[in-house]
Scaffold this motif. Structure first.
Motif, short mmCIF file in Angstrom:
data_model
loop_
_atom_site.label_atom_id
_atom_site.label_comp_id
_atom_site.label_asym_id
_atom_site.label_seq_id
_atom_site.Cartn_x
_atom_site.Cartn_y
_atom_site.Cartn_z
N GLY A 72 32.88 7.40 -92.16
CA GLY A 72 31.29 7.73 -92.18
C GLY A 72 30.28 7.06 -92.18
O GLY A 72 29.01 7.47 -91.58
N LEU A 73 30.10 5.21 -92.26
CA LEU A 73 29.39 4.94 -91.70
C LEU A 73 29.93 4.34 -90.89
O LEU A 73 28.20 4.13 -90.10
CB LEU A 73 30.12 3.10 -92.96
CG LEU A 73 29.18 2.97 -94.87
CD1 LEU A 73 29.97 1.59 -95.32
CD2 LEU A 73 27.71 3.40 -94.44
N ALA A 74 30.82 3.95 -90.44
CA ALA A 74 30.86 3.75 -88.43
C ALA A 74 30.24 5.33 -87.86
O ALA A 74 29.52 4.43 -86.64
CB ALA A 74 32.60 4.05 -88.20
N LEU A 75 30.28 6.45 -88.25
CA LEU A 75 29.49 7.40 -87.92
C LEU A 75 28.40 7.47 -87.56
O LEU A 75 27.63 7.72 -86.21
CB LEU A 75 30.02 8.73 -88.86
CG LEU A 75 31.52 9.85 -87.56
CD1 LEU A 75 32.05 10.44 -87.69
CD2 LEU A 75 30.73 8.94 -85.98
N ALA A 76 27.37 6.70 -88.84
CA ALA A 76 26.14 6.52 -88.72
C ALA A 76 25.96 5.78 -88.03
O ALA A 76 24.37 5.66 -87.36
CB ALA A 76 26.19 6.14 -90.72
N PHE A 77 26.60 4.56 -87.77
CA PHE A 77 26.20 3.41 -86.69
C PHE A 77 26.40 3.57 -85.24
O PHE A 77 25.33 3.42 -84.56
CB PHE A 77 27.15 2.44 -87.28
CG PHE A 77 27.35 1.23 -85.70
CD1 PHE A 77 26.10 0.43 -85.93
CD2 PHE A 77 28.83 1.57 -85.34
CE1 PHE A 77 26.37 -0.40 -84.65
CE2 PHE A 77 28.50 0.31 -83.67
CZ PHE A 77 27.28 -0.99 -83.45
N ALA A 78 28.01 4.50 -84.53
CA ALA A 78 27.25 5.31 -83.74
C ALA A 78 26.73 5.96 -83.73
O ALA A 78 25.97 5.98 -82.38
CB ALA A 78 29.13 6.04 -83.76
N ALA A 79 25.99 7.27 -84.49
CA ALA A 79 24.98 7.66 -83.81
C ALA A 79 23.62 7.31 -83.71
O ALA A 79 22.66 6.87 -82.83
CB ALA A 79 24.96 8.74 -85.60
N HIS A 80 23.47 5.88 -84.18
CA HIS A 80 22.72 5.05 -84.42
C HIS A 80 22.64 4.29 -82.48
O HIS A 80 21.41 4.83 -81.76
CB HIS A 80 22.36 4.06 -85.26
CG HIS A 80 20.97 2.68 -85.00
ND1 HIS A 80 19.90 3.19 -84.65
CD2 HIS A 80 21.72 1.34 -84.09
CE1 HIS A 80 19.63 1.80 -84.38
NE2 HIS A 80 20.13 0.90 -84.34
N GLU A 81 23.75 4.00 -82.03
CA GLU A 81 24.00 3.11 -80.76
C GLU A 81 24.29 4.38 -79.51
O GLU A 81 23.17 4.22 -78.95
CB GLU A 81 25.20 3.13 -80.76
CG GLU A 81 25.56 1.14 -82.24
CD GLU A 81 24.53 0.36 -81.52
OE1 GLU A 81 24.51 0.23 -80.10
OE2 GLU A 81 23.51 -0.09 -82.48
N VAL A 82 24.57 5.94 -80.01
CA VAL A 82 23.88 7.03 -79.29
C VAL A 82 22.29 6.95 -79.22
O VAL A 82 22.18 7.18 -77.60
CB VAL A 82 24.77 7.74 -79.84
CG1 VAL A 82 24.65 9.22 -78.90
CG2 VAL A 82 26.45 8.21 -79.54
N SER A 83 21.82 6.88 -80.06
CA SER A 83 20.18 7.48 -79.62
C SER A 83 19.52 6.11 -79.27
O SER A 83 19.07 6.59 -78.25
CB SER A 83 19.60 7.40 -81.19
OG SER A 83 18.65 7.05 -81.52
N VAL A 84 20.00 5.10 -79.31
CA VAL A 84 19.58 4.04 -79.21
C VAL A 84 19.27 4.19 -77.34
O VAL A 84 18.74 4.28 -76.29
CB VAL A 84 20.00 2.06 -79.25
CG1 VAL A 84 19.19 1.81 -78.77
CG2 VAL A 84 19.33 2.55 -80.56
N ALA A 85 21.42 4.54 -76.75
CA ALA A 85 21.49 4.99 -75.59
C ALA A 85 20.91 5.78 -74.78
O ALA A 85 20.28 5.73 -73.68
CB ALA A 85 23.34 4.60 -75.51
N ARG A 86 20.24 6.67 -76.04
CA ARG A 86 20.04 8.20 -75.42
C ARG A 86 17.91 7.48 -74.60
O ARG A 86 17.88 7.76 -73.95
CB ARG A 86 19.46 9.45 -76.50
CG ARG A 86 19.36 10.76 -75.81
CD ARG A 86 18.93 11.38 -76.42
NE ARG A 86 17.78 11.10 -77.64
CZ ARG A 86 16.05 10.81 -76.34
NH1 ARG A 86 15.66 11.56 -75.61
NH2 ARG A 86 15.68 10.70 -78.35
N LYS A 87 17.30 6.87 -75.57
CA LYS A 87 16.21 5.80 -75.65
C LYS A 87 16.17 5.51 -74.02
O LYS A 87 14.96 5.40 -73.20
CB LYS A 87 16.04 5.63 -76.51
CG LYS A 87 15.41 6.02 -77.97
CD LYS A 87 14.30 5.36 -79.44
CE LYS A 87 15.27 6.23 -80.18
NZ LYS A 87 13.81 5.74 -81.63
N VAL A 88 17.35 4.19 -73.68
CA VAL A 88 17.44 3.45 -72.71
C VAL A 88 17.81 4.59 -71.46
O VAL A 88 16.57 4.65 -70.28
CB VAL A 88 18.44 2.85 -72.69
CG1 VAL A 88 18.75 1.94 -71.65
CG2 VAL A 88 18.18 1.48 -74.22
#
Length: 159
Positions: A72-88
């Motif tokens: 669950g924590l890994a997916l929360a981190f992954a979701a954040h990273e995907v969100s940052v990549a999306r903003k980029v």
């Protein structure tokens, strides 16, 4: 092997130094995009998909609760990273990144939702399989846009 580590270290250093200096049309958009998306995929693959395939999330498996929380924590981190990549990608002037931008919002939302369920100890095997399918679809979309994604194993000292 040493050359790979040197290149990886140099790329990370450039990304870390350039990120605070960047504007919406940053010089290193693709590098930042790849680093964030790579971190997200690593977290999902290492702490969610592999343990799921190995049966570590199954009822009665030793360390099941700890594995679910880590997942669950890994997916929360992954979701954040995907969100940052999306903003980029969204703010980039790169046509390739703009093509890939659309598929990331759904992936980020789904990772957040499944991550919250896992942290709470609720596992639906279809959720993990759906995330795996979505990551594979994103890879196919990237290849169709002219940039295939290759899984390159890189040894990380200490992990």
């Amino acid at each position: 092997m040493n050359r790979t580590r040197t290149v990886l270290s140099a790329t990370l250093l450039v990304a870390v130094v350039a990120a605070p200096l960047s504007t919406s049309s940053a010089l290193f958009d693709k590098t930042r995009f790849v680093l964030h998306l790579g971190a997200a995929y690593f977290a999902f693959h290492h702490w969610d998909l592999k343990p799921f395939q190995q049966g570590k999330f199954s009822a009665g498996a030793p360390g099941r609760t700890a594995n679910l929380v880590k997942g669950g924590l890994a997916l929360a981190f992954a979701a954040h990273e995907v969100s940052v990549a999306r903003k980029v990608a969204h703010n980039s002037s790169s046509p390739l990144l703009q093509k890939l931008d659309g598929g990331l919002n759904t992936l980020s939302t789904e990772m957040s939702t499944v991550g919250a369920r896992l942290k709470g100890g609720n596992l639906n095997p279809a959720d993990i399989q759906s995330l795996d399918t979505d990551t594979q679809k994103f890879g196919a979309d990237s290849a169709a846009a002219g940039q295939p994604i290759k899984d390159v194993p890189v040894a990380i000292p200490g992990l």
